[in-house]
Design an enzyme around this catalytic site. Structure first.
Site, PDB file in Angstrom:
ATOM      1  N   HIS A  50       7.310   4.901   1.634  1.00  0.00           N
ATOM      2  CA  HIS A  50       7.215   6.054   2.530  1.00  0.00           C
ATOM      3  C   HIS A  50       7.559   5.670   3.964  1.00  0.00           C
ATOM      4  O   HIS A  50       6.674   5.515   4.814  1.00  0.00           O
ATOM      5  CB  HIS A  50       5.813   6.670   2.448  1.00  0.00           C
ATOM      6  CG  HIS A  50       5.609   7.453   1.193  1.00  0.00           C
ATOM      7  ND1 HIS A  50       4.370   7.655   0.630  1.00  0.00           N
ATOM      8  CD2 HIS A  50       6.481   8.098   0.392  1.00  0.00           C
ATOM      9  CE1 HIS A  50       4.491   8.380  -0.466  1.00  0.00           C
ATOM     10  NE2 HIS A  50       5.769   8.654  -0.637  1.00  0.00           N
ATOM     11  N   HIS A 134      -0.569  12.759  -4.076  1.00  0.00           N
ATOM     12  CA  HIS A 134       0.120  11.521  -3.701  1.00  0.00           C
ATOM     13  C   HIS A 134       0.835  10.983  -4.945  1.00  0.00           C
ATOM     14  O   HIS A 134       0.276  11.001  -6.039  1.00  0.00           O
ATOM     15  CB  HIS A 134      -0.886  10.491  -3.165  1.00  0.00           C
ATOM     16  CG  HIS A 134      -0.207   9.278  -2.577  1.00  0.00           C
ATOM     17  ND1 HIS A 134       0.251   8.237  -3.362  1.00  0.00           N
ATOM     18  CD2 HIS A 134       0.141   8.977  -1.307  1.00  0.00           C
ATOM     19  CE1 HIS A 134       0.826   7.338  -2.572  1.00  0.00           C
ATOM     20  NE2 HIS A 134       0.771   7.770  -1.316  1.00  0.00           N
ATOM     21  N   GLU A 136       1.355   8.119  -6.121  1.00  0.00           N
ATOM     22  CA  GLU A 136       0.635   7.100  -6.905  1.00  0.00           C
ATOM     23  C   GLU A 136      -0.403   7.760  -7.822  1.00  0.00           C
ATOM     24  O   GLU A 136      -0.581   7.350  -8.974  1.00  0.00           O
ATOM     25  CB  GLU A 136      -0.053   6.096  -5.971  1.00  0.00           C
ATOM     26  CG  GLU A 136      -0.759   5.002  -6.755  1.00  0.00           C
ATOM     27  CD  GLU A 136      -1.577   4.067  -5.879  1.00  0.00           C
ATOM     28  OE1 GLU A 136      -1.164   3.771  -4.744  1.00  0.00           O
ATOM     29  OE2 GLU A 136      -2.643   3.621  -6.363  1.00  0.00           O
ATOM     30  N   THR A 175      -4.700   2.711  -4.618  1.00  0.00           N
ATOM     31  CA  THR A 175      -4.694   1.399  -3.964  1.00  0.00           C
ATOM     32  C   THR A 175      -4.735   1.457  -2.443  1.00  0.00           C
ATOM     33  O   THR A 175      -4.983   0.448  -1.797  1.00  0.00           O
ATOM     34  CB  THR A 175      -3.413   0.624  -4.345  1.00  0.00           C
ATOM     35  OG1 THR A 175      -2.286   1.417  -3.979  1.00  0.00           O
ATOM     36  CG2 THR A 175      -3.379   0.287  -5.820  1.00  0.00           C
TER      37      THR A 175
HETATM   38  S1  SF4 Z   1      -0.409  -1.254  -3.639  1.00  0.00           S
HETATM   39 FE1  SF4 Z   1      -0.731  -2.362  -1.716  1.00  0.00          FE
HETATM   40  S2  SF4 Z   1       0.576  -4.182  -1.956  1.00  0.00           S
HETATM   41 FE2  SF4 Z   1       1.299  -2.646  -3.425  1.00  0.00          FE
HETATM   42  S3  SF4 Z   1       2.899  -1.489  -2.366  1.00  0.00           S
HETATM   43 FE3  SF4 Z   1       0.985  -0.354  -2.088  1.00  0.00          FE
HETATM   44  S4  SF4 Z   1       0.205  -1.091  -0.130  1.00  0.00           S
HETATM   45 FE4  SF4 Z   1       1.710  -2.587  -0.811  1.00  0.00          FE
END
Ligand code: SF4
Length: 324
Positions: A50, A134, A136, A175
């Protein structure tokens, strides 16, 4: 207007670590290596990380950014999945279409996917602590059949959540959350459901944790904090919030020097600077350059921890690595 007045001094406290993490470096290098091996264009599903500067730089080299696989033509060009990870249905669809795929999902996001799978196989109901929408979160929820994972976004959600069986519960986390906010949510879940299982602390990655720790040290001793990062970068937004909560009266997220609103920095004598995990150091330098044109900078670095994390490239790209 040219003035002969001497420039005032500005104390600049740089947070360390800041900026690129190992997952971001790996994702960007994956696109660059794919361009070198396969030639342009290579397709990238979603912004690889991003940050507009990074995306524009890769676009100039021949990367084409798309939001859906349907935008990728049936030809030999590879398609790369971004660092945030993708739902299981995406590689399945790509396989059906015989697309050449390269997975730049950060290994620390993949680890969360695997944790969720293990809980699912053990027939546990799973709570994902994270932010709706998001990529993720979309990717992690998409690892398992619909309804297997419940998203909990806040303490209030955690207080209201009603599980099917409170003795058969597990949690995982996004994360890039605020370490402190997440700890509070986990505390509520553990109080309400003492048998809930989860990771040792949470799944917040080393880079998010370390950048927040550095900001916590600097925020109380500066009048303002700049977080270099994009508005859609979760870890950058969290750094801004962490700075505010740690006592910094003005915490501003900005992408480029052109975004500086100088009136925000009226009367500021001590300025903290950090950068989200997807923001390149060149943008920190650009912003410091803009301040150096108006002030004499007295620069200090406050370091929370040394980082030495490295993730190898995805295997198909590694096999093409030039010999040492
Ligand atoms: S999880 Fe943490 S180490 Fe992995 S890309 Fe995202 S911010 Fe970076």
């Amino acid at each position: 207007m040219v003035t002969d007045l001497p420039k005032p001094t500005l104390k600049v406290v740089l947070c360390s670590p800041r900026g690129f993490c190992a997952g971001v470096v790996r994702a960007i290098e994956s696109v660059e290596r794919a361009l070198a091996i396969y030639g342009a264009p290579v397709y990238v599903r979603h912004e690889i990380v991003h940050n507009r500067y990074v995306v524009d730089s890769l676009r100039a080299k021949g990367a084409i950014f798309v939001e859906e696989l349907s935008e990728v033509p049936d030809n030999k060009s590879p398609v790369i999945f971004s660092a945030h990870g993708v739902a299981r249905a995406i590689p399945e669809e790509a396989a059906q279409r015989n697309l050449l795929t390269l997975d730049a999902t950060c290994p620390l996001v993949t680890k969360v996917h695997r944790e969720a799978e293990i809980h699912y196989r053990r027939q546990r109901e799973i709570v994902l602590i994270g932010h709706a929408g998001h990529p993720e979160v979309v990717g992690t929820m998409g690892q398992l059949p619909l309804g297997s994972i419940t998203l909990v976004e806040s303490i209030q959600h955690a207080e209201k959540f009603i599980p099917r069986d409170e003795n058969n519960l597990a949690y995982v986390t996004q994360t890039t959350l605020s370490v402190d906010d997440t700890a509070e949510i986990v505390e509520v879940l553990k109080r309400r459901f003492p048998n809930i299982v989860g990771p040792h602390k949470e799944d917040i990655c080393y880079a998010t944790t370390n950048r927040q720790e550095a900001v916590k040290r600097v925020a109380p001793v500066v009048d303002a904090m700049i977080v270099v990062g994009a508005p859609n970068s979760s870890n950058s937004q969290r750094l801004r919030e962490v700075a505010q909560r740690a006592g910094c009266p003005r915490a501003v997220l900005m992408q480029r020097a052109a975004d500086i609103n100088w009136s925000d920095f009226d009367g500021v004598k001590r300025l903290g600077i950090t950068a989200g995990a997807s923001a390149p150091e060149v943008l920190v330098e650009e912003i410091m350059g803009a301040f150096a044109a108006r002030f004499v900078l007295d620069i200090e670095t406050v370091s929370a921890i040394e980082e030495g994390v490295f993730f190898p490239l995805p295997r198909p790209l590694r096999e093409h690595e030039p010999a040492e």
